[in-house]
Enzyme design. Structure first.
Site, PDB file in Angstrom:
ATOM      1  N   TYR A 135       0.627  -1.256  -0.102  1.00  0.00           N
ATOM      2  CA  TYR A 135       0.026  -0.165   0.114  1.00  0.00           C
ATOM      3  C   TYR A 135       0.763   1.375   0.123  1.00  0.00           C
ATOM      4  O   TYR A 135       0.474   2.204  -0.671  1.00  0.00           O
ATOM      5  CB  TYR A 135      -0.954  -0.036   1.280  1.00  0.00           C
ATOM      6  CG  TYR A 135      -2.300  -0.701   1.052  1.00  0.00           C
ATOM      7  CD1 TYR A 135      -2.179  -1.887   0.799  1.00  0.00           C
ATOM      8  CD2 TYR A 135      -3.423   0.279   1.284  1.00  0.00           C
ATOM      9  CE1 TYR A 135      -3.671  -2.456   0.454  1.00  0.00           C
ATOM     10  CE2 TYR A 135      -4.684  -0.179   1.082  1.00  0.00           C
ATOM     11  CZ  TYR A 135      -4.751  -1.625   0.973  1.00  0.00           C
ATOM     12  OH  TYR A 135      -5.904  -2.109   0.581  1.00  0.00           O
ATOM     13  N   LYS A 190       2.523 -15.501   2.866  1.00  0.00           N
ATOM     14  CA  LYS A 190       2.649 -16.250   1.711  1.00  0.00           C
ATOM     15  C   LYS A 190       4.087 -16.319   1.672  1.00  0.00           C
ATOM     16  O   LYS A 190       4.902 -16.177   0.376  1.00  0.00           O
ATOM     17  CB  LYS A 190       2.174 -15.252   0.602  1.00  0.00           C
ATOM     18  CG  LYS A 190       2.028 -15.871  -0.840  1.00  0.00           C
ATOM     19  CD  LYS A 190       0.957 -16.751  -0.832  1.00  0.00           C
ATOM     20  CE  LYS A 190       1.035 -17.479  -2.418  1.00  0.00           C
ATOM     21  NZ  LYS A 190      -0.057 -18.644  -2.467  1.00  0.00           N
ATOM     22  N   ASP A 222      -3.777 -18.048   0.719  1.00  0.00           N
ATOM     23  CA  ASP A 222      -4.939 -18.788  -0.234  1.00  0.00           C
ATOM     24  C   ASP A 222      -5.806 -19.491   0.834  1.00  0.00           C
ATOM     25  O   ASP A 222      -6.620 -19.750   0.503  1.00  0.00           O
ATOM     26  CB  ASP A 222      -4.182 -19.206  -1.495  1.00  0.00           C
ATOM     27  CG  ASP A 222      -2.871 -19.808  -0.792  1.00  0.00           C
ATOM     28  OD1 ASP A 222      -2.449 -20.157  -0.200  1.00  0.00           O
ATOM     29  OD2 ASP A 222      -2.403 -20.647  -2.299  1.00  0.00           O
ATOM     30  N   ASP A 246      -6.734  -6.573   3.840  1.00  0.00           N
ATOM     31  CA  ASP A 246      -7.816  -5.693   3.255  1.00  0.00           C
ATOM     32  C   ASP A 246      -8.948  -6.886   2.545  1.00  0.00           C
ATOM     33  O   ASP A 246     -10.017  -6.839   2.976  1.00  0.00           O
ATOM     34  CB  ASP A 246      -7.184  -5.043   2.249  1.00  0.00           C
ATOM     35  CG  ASP A 246      -8.611  -4.358   1.394  1.00  0.00           C
ATOM     36  OD1 ASP A 246      -9.297  -3.567   1.754  1.00  0.00           O
ATOM     37  OD2 ASP A 246      -8.127  -4.259   0.043  1.00  0.00           O
ATOM     38  N   ASP A 250     -12.665  -8.501   4.313  1.00  0.00           N
ATOM     39  CA  ASP A 250     -14.252  -8.202   3.488  1.00  0.00           C
ATOM     40  C   ASP A 250     -14.707  -9.655   3.521  1.00  0.00           C
ATOM     41  O   ASP A 250     -15.872  -9.723   3.562  1.00  0.00           O
ATOM     42  CB  ASP A 250     -14.035  -7.629   2.079  1.00  0.00           C
ATOM     43  CG  ASP A 250     -13.971  -6.261   2.076  1.00  0.00           C
ATOM     44  OD1 ASP A 250     -13.783  -5.648   2.722  1.00  0.00           O
ATOM     45  OD2 ASP A 250     -14.456  -5.763   0.814  1.00  0.00           O
TER      46      ASP A 250
HETATM   47  C1  IPM Z   1     -10.592  -0.611   3.696  1.00  0.00           C
HETATM   48  C2  IPM Z   1     -10.571  -0.101   2.231  1.00  0.00           C
HETATM   49  C3  IPM Z   1      -9.407   0.773   2.215  1.00  0.00           C
HETATM   50  C4  IPM Z   1      -8.128   0.140   2.007  1.00  0.00           C
HETATM   51  C5  IPM Z   1      -9.528   1.631   0.605  1.00  0.00           C
HETATM   52  C6  IPM Z   1     -11.065   2.547   0.693  1.00  0.00           C
HETATM   53  C7  IPM Z   1      -8.578   2.522   0.386  1.00  0.00           C
HETATM   54  O1  IPM Z   1     -10.933  -1.143   1.309  1.00  0.00           O
HETATM   55  O2  IPM Z   1     -10.374   0.069   4.388  1.00  0.00           O
HETATM   56  O3  IPM Z   1     -10.507  -1.710   3.892  1.00  0.00           O
HETATM   57  O4  IPM Z   1      -7.937  -0.637   0.958  1.00  0.00           O
HETATM   58  O5  IPM Z   1      -7.572  -0.183   3.033  1.00  0.00           O
HETATM   59 MG    MG Z   2     -10.945  -3.056   2.037  1.00  0.00          MG
END
Ligand code: IPM
Ligand code: MG
Length: 356
Positions: A135, A190, A222, A246, A250
């Protein structure tokens, strides 16, 4: 105590409005100051993280953040895009430790896309490193490819890197979090392919010596993605880098039925923090009054606990959320037959009422 309130874009202002309402109902004397961020910051002063907003965030005791982003800003140069605001805040405030709990409230077991028996009782915590990795790694950019079979053609590139102190400090946060929970930590890497994550694995293994009461295991990313949907309850605390965290967070969010339920905390070394719902700005439903404000309200609860030292008030807010779920109130994202569909405002009002 001063809270910087940064609503941002899309559904940000609506959901933040509900969290502020809940905070105001606690009977504490918090000073709250609001400032534009993301697309709203760009509209107000030509930059997603206006100088005054950053200054407010730096001097506040905690930051309550909504969400940033809208398709209409996709054509701007990268440094002007809304996402740069949250990345800039994380970096400038040194918020290296991102805590993303994924808890399944029993009432919502049917809202998950996974079978109830796979997810019921789920309670895991993802600790994501937040200021390093690909990042932020330099160099990055676009250039003429300097070598290999595609030499001379255009290429985009980023750099994955982690220094030893960066890995050590996030490992300490994760081991300490595990000590307060189920005493199990899974470090996701990884190492079979990447030098950065072989190093990560070695350092986490070394830090483990200081936490003999915590059981540590290592998993490739993975496989971790697969295990998260196969048998998520086997995890207690997961620690991983910025990029993998990240993605995995999710996936973990969806186990709980809706990303609309999940809070997050991003902390520095002194527990100053930024608190935001794990979901984004959802521009498609912005302004309709239907967004789920519970992730933001639960983020405010995390703020009370971690940065403002008000654990009792945090419990009050979390219990109020449980109560409204038990009452059968649901926003559209978690609605099921037999429950009562409510809008953003009504949900916020119900939480305020349940505080009593
Ligand atoms: C998160 C989001 C952010 C990230 C984006 C909006 C930059 O996806 O907080 O997970 O990738 O960290
Ligand atoms: Mg995110």
């Amino acid at each position: 105590m001063k809270i910087a309130v940064l609503p941002g874009d899309g559904i940000g202002p609506e959901i933040i409005g509900q969290a502020v309402k809940v905070l105001n109902a606690l009977g504490e004397s918090f000073e709250m100051e609001t400032a534009p961020v993301g697309g709203a910051g760009y509209e107000a002063s030509g930059h997603p993280l206006p100088e005054a907003t950053l200054k407010l965030a730096l001097e506040a005791d905690a930051v309550l953040f909504g969400a940033v982003g809208d398709w209409k800003y996709d054509k701007l140069d990268r440094p002007l895009r809304p996402e740069q605001a949250i990345l800039g805040l994380r970096k400038n405030l040194n918020l290296f430790a991102n805590l993303r709990p994924a808890i399944l409230y029993p009432e919502l077991a049917g809202a998950s896309t996974l079978k109830p028996e796979v997810v019921s009782g789920l309670d895991i915590l993802i600790v994501r490193e937040l200021t390093g990795d690909i990042y932020f790694g330099q160099p990055r950019g676009m250039r003429e490819c300097p070598d290999g079979p595609f030499k001379g053609s255009r290429e985009g590139f980023d750099t994955m890197r982690y220094s030893e102190p960066e890995i050590r400090r996030i490992a300490h946060v994760a081991f300490q979090a595990a000590q307060k929970r189920g005493k199990r930590l899974t470090s996701v890497d990884k190492a079979n392919v990447l030098e950065t994550f072989q190093f990560w694995k070695d350092i986490v293994t070394d830090v483990h010596k200081e936490y003999p009461d915590v059981e540590l295991d290592h998993m490739y990313v993975d496989n971790a993605a697969m295990q998260l949907v196969r048998a998520p309850k086997k995890f207690d605390v997961i620690v991983t880098g910025n990029m993998f965290g990240d993605i995995l967070s999710d996936a973990a969010a969806m186990l709980t039925g809706s990303i609309g339920m999940l809070p997050s905390a991003s902390l520095d070394a002194n527990n100053k923090g930024l608190y935001e719902p794990s979901h984004g700005s959802a521009p498609d439903i912005a302004g309709k009054g239907i967004a789920n404000p519970l992730a933001t309200i639960l983020s405010a609860a995390m703020m009370l606990r971690y940065s403002l030292n008000k654990a009792e008030q945090a419990d009050r807010v979390e219990n109020a959320v449980k109560k409204v779920l038990a009452q059968g109130l649901r926003t559209g994202d978690i609605y099921e037959e037999g429950t009562t569909k409510v809008g953003t405002e009504q949900m916020g009002d119900a939480v305020v009422k349940a505080l009593a």
